[in-house]
Motif scaffolding. Structure first.
Motif, PDB file in Angstrom:
ATOM      1  N   ASN A 100       0.626  40.688 -28.397  1.00  0.00           N
ATOM      2  CA  ASN A 100       0.696  41.076 -27.034  1.00  0.00           C
ATOM      3  C   ASN A 100       0.583  40.136 -26.473  1.00  0.00           C
ATOM      4  N   ASP A 101       2.193  39.924 -26.395  1.00  0.00           N
ATOM      5  CA  ASP A 101       2.968  39.121 -26.039  1.00  0.00           C
ATOM      6  C   ASP A 101       4.024  40.293 -24.790  1.00  0.00           C
ATOM      7  N   GLY A 106       5.194  43.802 -24.620  1.00  0.00           N
ATOM      8  CA  GLY A 106       4.192  44.657 -24.567  1.00  0.00           C
ATOM      9  C   GLY A 106       3.870  44.404 -22.690  1.00  0.00           C
ATOM     10  N   THR A 107       2.819  44.775 -22.933  1.00  0.00           N
ATOM     11  CA  THR A 107       2.327  45.386 -21.601  1.00  0.00           C
ATOM     12  C   THR A 107       1.316  44.153 -21.095  1.00  0.00           C
ATOM     13  N   HIS A 108      -0.323  44.264 -21.474  1.00  0.00           N
ATOM     14  CA  HIS A 108      -0.184  42.835 -21.094  1.00  0.00           C
ATOM     15  C   HIS A 108      -1.471  41.960 -22.176  1.00  0.00           C
ATOM     16  N   PHE A 109      -1.982  41.001 -21.583  1.00  0.00           N
ATOM     17  CA  PHE A 109      -2.930  40.248 -23.151  1.00  0.00           C
ATOM     18  C   PHE A 109      -3.956  40.476 -23.999  1.00  0.00           C
ATOM     19  N   SER A 110      -4.004  41.846 -22.491  1.00  0.00           N
ATOM     20  CA  SER A 110      -5.999  42.494 -23.377  1.00  0.00           C
ATOM     21  C   SER A 110      -5.672  43.237 -24.291  1.00  0.00           C
ATOM     22  N   GLY A 156      -5.259  34.289 -20.060  1.00  0.00           N
ATOM     23  CA  GLY A 156      -5.494  34.853 -21.595  1.00  0.00           C
ATOM     24  C   GLY A 156      -4.653  34.226 -22.746  1.00  0.00           C
ATOM     25  N   LEU A 157      -5.158  34.244 -23.904  1.00  0.00           N
ATOM     26  CA  LEU A 157      -4.226  33.839 -24.735  1.00  0.00           C
ATOM     27  C   LEU A 157      -2.839  35.100 -25.575  1.00  0.00           C
ATOM     28  N   ARG A 158      -1.594  34.396 -25.008  1.00  0.00           N
ATOM     29  CA  ARG A 158      -0.811  34.646 -25.963  1.00  0.00           C
ATOM     30  C   ARG A 158      -0.718  34.982 -27.147  1.00  0.00           C
TER      31      ARG A 158
END
Length: 664
Positions: A100-101, A106-110, A156-158
């Motif tokens: 999700n990086d 990527g875009t954002h962590f979500s 949030g979690l990366r």
């Protein structure tokens, strides 16, 4: 079936076979979407905040889904390539990877991506990829949209590329590490397995094609569909005039620097069959989470470009003719780790996309379109007091809005944002069953469409009240409260974004268009509009009968019909839609407005702001007539913002007005 290339052919497969396999690729990705819809657990995913892709063995996008989210599609090849880069030859049948990086494309962590390598006879032939927006990925606030975050650690979690299945064996320990860092691990686990299964569906179907046509034919087809798109796109670009065009859109402000619009400058050059974009003039990264990384900014450029080539399929072949210079690292469009980026969707991405719309409107005026509204998210999260034990809830809501007025047509109203045309709006009944938030209104926002000869599409207004809540906070990810959705070629803006909160026994309080972690309690209520699109063309050139129809449809009020369009409409009986157009008074009103409107934009801003505070002028008077921006809660003038906003109005609106002395 022939697989040879002749001097007369542009194909390595015969055209019929290629067309059949190309459509099969599309069907495969759409089946992935259907799998997710039938098995996902979260309401967010069920509302189609996900996308899928089939990639070749180098990670290039071969095919996207029919209803995918625009911003996802332009980045999926980056994350497939990140997996290849990190694992190289250590990729095997039965493996699955998660990532999700946003700093790896990527875009954002979500947005959590699941990547599955696909093998035929022990040979890697491609990847299937499912990207889904998880309702929560950790961080400081429920829903993981923390406006106060300046670095990613609070967002949030990366997840870097990580193997979550090896040789067909699910790595439960790795999955748990990810899932237990979310506020809703059960829903996240359900979505994870839905995405995993979607990639498996793609594997089964692709191998079915291999069985039918042979491995080499499928591999050739993967390259041919990209080459086909590239040839078609280059041919179309060659037909256009060479030249350079540039424009600027804006974010509302940088909270670290105070008021003043933040520029997102985009320069486009067409030379032969190539398109080049230069974003080096963008402002510095802002002290909140509205920044974009290279992946999302590239996707914004692709989205804006593709909109003007609607008949050309989109895959990595389309990307080959686009050159991008994002400028130095550390800008609002080229943020690097650990800069906060979760709100890019309402920030830099929408500004890049709309700037590209405007540039292409100059190149292809027959397809011209004014500014479209950015996506917006309202999140309410906390403990659900309706349940024993006070379980965690997350009311995660986005609204439809309006697209910009088009050449010869009004903008599309009350529809999904450009960010994700495939997104659905969550059913109110489902939201109320899952969360202690009751919707009190959901209706067209009158006067939200930007005035123009061709009106911007309308937005909506939505309100709610909190019922059984405990330890609950509200967050809002948006923008455009100051850089208001603009018109072009003489068209006028829409209306400012922002949330109004009414606490028990209190007056409504304006919270703005970007905030997080605001404590709310049972009985508190809120409302917010989604903006409409900007107008295209001089609103005084709009057919008065079209304005009358807008009033009948409740898109435009009689008051704004006069102020924005110079059309005098007499209300006879609103309950039965009985109105009358006064043509003589309309002609007089339009002559008066033509003679005065340039002068309105030159009036003293503080005097205008005082008239607003006194109740003499309203919000739309300020943004459409006087070009003045204030704090919409206090009425305090924002002088730097107003100065920049007036320049924008002059460039996009005044330049397209027919002067009073030229009136025929």
């Amino acid at each position: 079936m022939t697989t040879t290339l002749t001097s007369e052919s542009n194909y390595t497969l015969d055209p019929v076979t290629l067309e059949v396999i190309k459509n099969s690729f599309t069907s495969i990705v759409d089946q992935m979407a259907e799998q997710i819809l039938r098995t996902c657990h979260s309401f967010v995913m069920y509302a189609r905040d996900f996308s899928s892709a089939l990639c070749d063995r180098e990670g290039n996008t071969v095919m996207q889904g029919s209803s995918d989210i625009a911003v996802h599609v332009g980045t999926l090849h980056f994350t497939a390539k990140a997996v290849i880069e990190d694992f190289g030859d250590d990729i095997h049948p039965g493996d699955l990877f998660a990532i999700n990086d946003p700093y790896r494309g990527g875009t954002h962590f979500s947005d959590v991506r699941i990547v599955r390598p696909i093998f035929a006879d022990e040979e890697l032939i491609g990847f299937s990829q499912s990207n889904g927006h998880w309702a929560d990925i950790g961080g400081r606030v429920p829903g993981s949209f923390d406006v106060t975050a300046k670095e990613h650690f609070g967002e949030g979690l990366r997840i870097p590329p990580v193997r979550i299945a090896a040789g067909g064996v699910y790595r439960n320990d790795v999955a748990k590490l990810i899932l237990q860092n979310t506020r809703a691990p059960e829903a996240a686990e359900g979505d994870l397995h839905a995405q995993m299964e979607a990639t498996r569906v793609a594997e089964v179907e692709l191998l079915r094609l291999v069985e039918k046509y042979g491995r080499e034919t499928v591999l050739i087809a993967m390259q041919d569909v990209q080459d086909y798109v590239e040839r078609l796109a280059r041919k179309r670009v060659l037909e256009l005039p060479d030249g350079t065009w540039e424009t600027t859109d804006y974010l509302d402000y940088d909270p670290d620097k105070g008021e003043g619009l933040v520029p997102v400058k985009v320069k486009m050059t067409i030379a032969g069959d190539r398109i080049s974009y230069d974003l080096s003039g963008a402002g510095d990264a802002v002290g909140t989470f509205l920044n974009g990384t290279f992946g999302s900014s590239f996707s914004g450029l692709v989205t804006g470009t593709k909109m003007f080539f609607p008949d050309i399929p989109l895959n990595s072949g389309f990307y080959r003719l686009i050159d991008v210079d994002l400028g130095p690292e550390g800008t609002v469009v080229n943020a690097v780790w650990p800069t906060a980026v979760t709100g890019f969707c309402s920030g830099s991405y929408g500004k890049v996309t709309n700037a590209v719309f405007e540039l292409w409107s100059r190149v292809q005026p027959e397809r011209a379109m004014a500014c479209c509204t950015d996506i917006e998210y309202l999140l309410v999260g906390g403990r659900d007091a309706r349940e024993d034990g006070g379980g965690i809830f997350m009311w995660y809501d986005w609204m439809v809005n309006g697209w910009g007025g088009r050449n010869g047509k009004d903008g599309t109203g009350a529809t999904s944002a450009v960010f994700g045309c495939g997104e659905s709006i969550q059913p109110l009944e489902g939201q109320e069953r899952l969360c202690p938030v009751v919707t009190t209104e959901h209706q067209i926002a009158v006067d939200s469409g930007g005035p123009g000869q061709f009106r911007g599409g309308v937005g909506v207004r939505k309100g709610g009240v909190l019922t059984g809540v405990e330890n609950t906070v509200m967050s809002y990810c948006c923008d455009r409260s100051r850089s208001i959705t603009w018109g072009i070629m003489g068209g006028l803006p829409s209306l400012p974004h922002g949330v109004w909160l009414t606490r028990s026994n209190s007056e409504p309080e304006y919270l703005g268009a970007i905030f997080s972690g605001v404590t709310v309690e049972q009985g508190d209520s809120f409302t917010r509009p989604s903006a409409g699109g900007g107008g295209l063309g001089d609103p005084l050139e709009r057919d008065p009968k079209a304005v009358l129809e807008d009033v009948i449809d409740d898109y435009v009020s009689t008051e704004r019909a006069l102020k924005d369009y110079g059309v005098v409409i007499i209300e006879i009986d609103k309950d039965v839609d009985e109105f009358e157009l006064d043509e003589v008074a309309t002609e007089s009103a339009r002559a008066r407005i033509r003679g005065a409107r340039v002068g309105w934009l030159q009036e003293d801003p503080e005097a205008v702001a005082q008239r607003y505070r006194d109740g003499e002028l309203d919000t739309l008077d300020l943004v459409r007539q006087f070009g003045v921006i204030v704090d919409w809660g206090t009425g305090e003038l924002l002088p730097d913002t107003t100065s920049e906003y007036r320049k924008m109005i002059t460039t996009r609106a005044v330049s397209g007005w027919i002067p009073a002395e030229d009136e025929s």
